[in-house]
Design a protein around this motif. Sequence first.
Motif, mmCIF file in Angstrom:
data_model
loop_
_atom_site.group_PDB
_atom_site.id
_atom_site.type_symbol
_atom_site.label_atom_id
_atom_site.label_comp_id
_atom_site.label_asym_id
_atom_site.label_seq_id
_atom_site.Cartn_x
_atom_site.Cartn_y
_atom_site.Cartn_z
ATOM 1 N N GLY A 486 0.786 -1.228 0.000
ATOM 2 C CA GLY A 486 0.000 0.000 0.000
ATOM 3 C C GLY A 486 0.812 1.269 0.000
ATOM 4 O O GLY A 486 0.280 2.352 -0.268
ATOM 5 N N HIS A 487 2.112 1.162 0.256
ATOM 6 C CA HIS A 487 2.961 2.350 0.299
ATOM 7 C C HIS A 487 3.107 2.955 -1.094
ATOM 8 O O HIS A 487 3.081 2.240 -2.102
ATOM 9 C CB HIS A 487 4.334 1.988 0.865
ATOM 10 C CG HIS A 487 5.177 3.169 1.203
ATOM 11 N ND1 HIS A 487 5.902 3.853 0.255
ATOM 12 C CD2 HIS A 487 5.410 3.792 2.402
ATOM 13 C CE1 HIS A 487 6.568 4.846 0.847
ATOM 14 N NE2 HIS A 487 6.283 4.833 2.144
ATOM 15 N N GLU A 488 3.240 4.258 -1.168
ATOM 16 C CA GLU A 488 3.326 4.930 -2.464
ATOM 17 C C GLU A 488 4.494 4.412 -3.303
ATOM 18 O O GLU A 488 4.401 4.332 -4.540
ATOM 19 C CB GLU A 488 3.470 6.444 -2.273
ATOM 20 C CG GLU A 488 4.727 6.870 -1.526
ATOM 21 C CD GLU A 488 4.865 8.377 -1.410
ATOM 22 O OE1 GLU A 488 4.022 9.090 -1.980
ATOM 23 O OE2 GLU A 488 5.816 8.831 -0.740
ATOM 24 N N ALA A 489 5.595 4.057 -2.664
ATOM 25 C CA ALA A 489 6.742 3.537 -3.405
ATOM 26 C C ALA A 489 6.431 2.165 -3.999
ATOM 27 O O ALA A 489 6.866 1.825 -5.114
ATOM 28 C CB ALA A 489 7.966 3.459 -2.500
ATOM 29 N N GLU A 490 5.677 1.345 -3.266
ATOM 30 C CA GLU A 490 5.255 0.039 -3.771
ATOM 31 C C GLU A 490 4.238 0.207 -4.892
ATOM 32 O O GLU A 490 4.293 -0.495 -5.917
ATOM 33 C CB GLU A 490 4.685 -0.800 -2.631
ATOM 34 C CG GLU A 490 5.724 -1.158 -1.584
ATOM 35 C CD GLU A 490 5.136 -1.763 -0.324
ATOM 36 O OE1 GLU A 490 5.822 -2.579 0.320
ATOM 37 O OE2 GLU A 490 3.969 -1.428 0.015
ATOM 38 N N MET A 491 3.312 1.152 -4.697
ATOM 39 C CA MET A 491 2.322 1.411 -5.733
ATOM 40 C C MET A 491 2.966 1.935 -7.016
ATOM 41 O O MET A 491 2.518 1.625 -8.125
ATOM 42 C CB MET A 491 1.290 2.424 -5.221
ATOM 43 C CG MET A 491 0.313 1.874 -4.197
ATOM 44 S SD MET A 491 -0.835 0.627 -4.883
ATOM 45 C CE MET A 491 -0.017 -0.889 -4.361
#
Length: 581
Positions: A486-491
């Motif tokens: 869910g983290h922006e870097a993962e997204m």
Amino acid sequence: MNLFAEVRGLVLELLEQMVAAGDLPEGLTFDNVAVEPPRDALHGDMATNAAMVLAKPAKMKPRDIADKLAAKLAEDARITSAEVAGPGFLNMRLDAALWQNIVKAALNEGTAYGRSTLGAGKKVNVEYVSANPTGPMHVGHTRGAVFGDALASLLDYVGYDVTREYYINDGGAQVDVLARSAYERYREANGQEPEIAEGLYPGDYLIPVGEALKEKYGDSLLDQPESEWLLDIREFATDAMMEMIRGDLAALGVVMDNFYSEKSLYGTGQIEAALERLETLGLIYEGVLEPPKGKLPEDWEEREQTLFKSTEYGDDVDRPVKKSDGAWTYFAPDIAYHFTKVERGFDMLIDVFGADHGGYVKRMKAAVAALSENKVPLDIKLIQLVKLFKNGEPFKMSKRAGTFVTLRDVVEQVGADVTRFHMLTRKNDAPLDFDFDKVLEQSKDNPVFYVQYAHARVCSVLRKADDAGIAHDDATLAGADLTALGHEAEMAVAKKLAEWPRLVEIAGRNNEPHRVAFYLYELASDFHSLWNRGNDDMSLRFLQEGDAATSQAKIALARAVAVVISAGLGILGVKPAEELR
């Protein structure tokens, strides 16, 4: 799974609903409606130009269309927001589950993720390299070979039935020069001093050919007139050169489906048949060409020749196919060769030429258009020059070749994978610098290393997962609870993965394999960014100590990156690295 195509399908469905409700007039075409990544990621996940392209034919304000479309999009559970920007662009944000499902799709489909049916099984002939069979391949041929081979793989990936073809230019005067050069090496093998006159090929690569000729003929051809040995040595030397060229191509990982001999067109009626075809269309006539613009060549003379009316198909001037003395021009067998492609049932033709063939493009396209009655398109890709550097200085080597750097020289210096990837880091019609030091540099500035490093990092994650006893086969990872991503870097990584199916279709539609190399660099960059953020934020690390379920979700994302990198490198003809030293 093509998420951009899925969302575009939703947009088109809603536009049809707007037509049915009277919010849009009937008779509109939606062919130019696109859904693509926004120029600025801060604006959303996807953007559509629907309102902008429909405003004029609908005789409406773009903003009015966009407002109504945005309201409908917001009702769909997949769309978390739809906002109108500027005069009528529409930016959308998607539910996180869609991006998480991209990871699952990549794991379930493997390297088939991103494959499409764009080509619909149409037969395409990609002709590339086609170097004169007079010596080893040089660095210019290398770029054309890599581009052509990657293009063929790309077209196969998007659903075309591809034939890789090499046209052997063994019908012209250059192979007579080869035969004379080989004869001098034959004399040398028999203990005589070779006379490498100006115009002959001086490279050492012909020494083994001379020795092989001695083994076959002994000294029986010594002091014989040229008429006694020219044809035999021509065939012998051409075969030897083609064997060398096949070896050069193999060193680069290039395997052709078909080799077509220009010589086979002569004396078989095929040239005559192609020209008769043009003549039945009223495109062959006897005439005199206008003098070339600018300074006249010294050998130019006003004379009647047999001409092809290529101006009927977009060429600047009509082109001679037979000289005033009755001999064929160089263009005539090329017409016949392309006629064989049309007759062999190809739906599309692609030629990969060197930059020095730019003047040949219009006439060749005119010939194919005429021969196929505009049914078979021909795309010609010109390959610009490669400049070699070492330690920042222009680099030259290769006594063996005589005057140029060979393909083997390059591959032996840096390897086939590095050579292939770097040759695709520029568009084919842009000049390319190849620095032997920089292409081996282990830094972000070296795209070959940067992409391979990303794949190697994923492999290291999998090895650590083994050590930790965490199952990480693709089926298990695909079944993991991916809501942990869910983290922006993962997204950001998942969103880049979602672009892959769209990217390969665009690249395949435009015959541009360099787009794959560019995309892989961007994907690697997003992955490395996530990795580096994990150095400071332990929650972003791929292995979460004591939490196998969360670890599997994060490993799934990493593994999906490796799947797409492997697929992309496969198109480029490059093997993914499992570790870098």
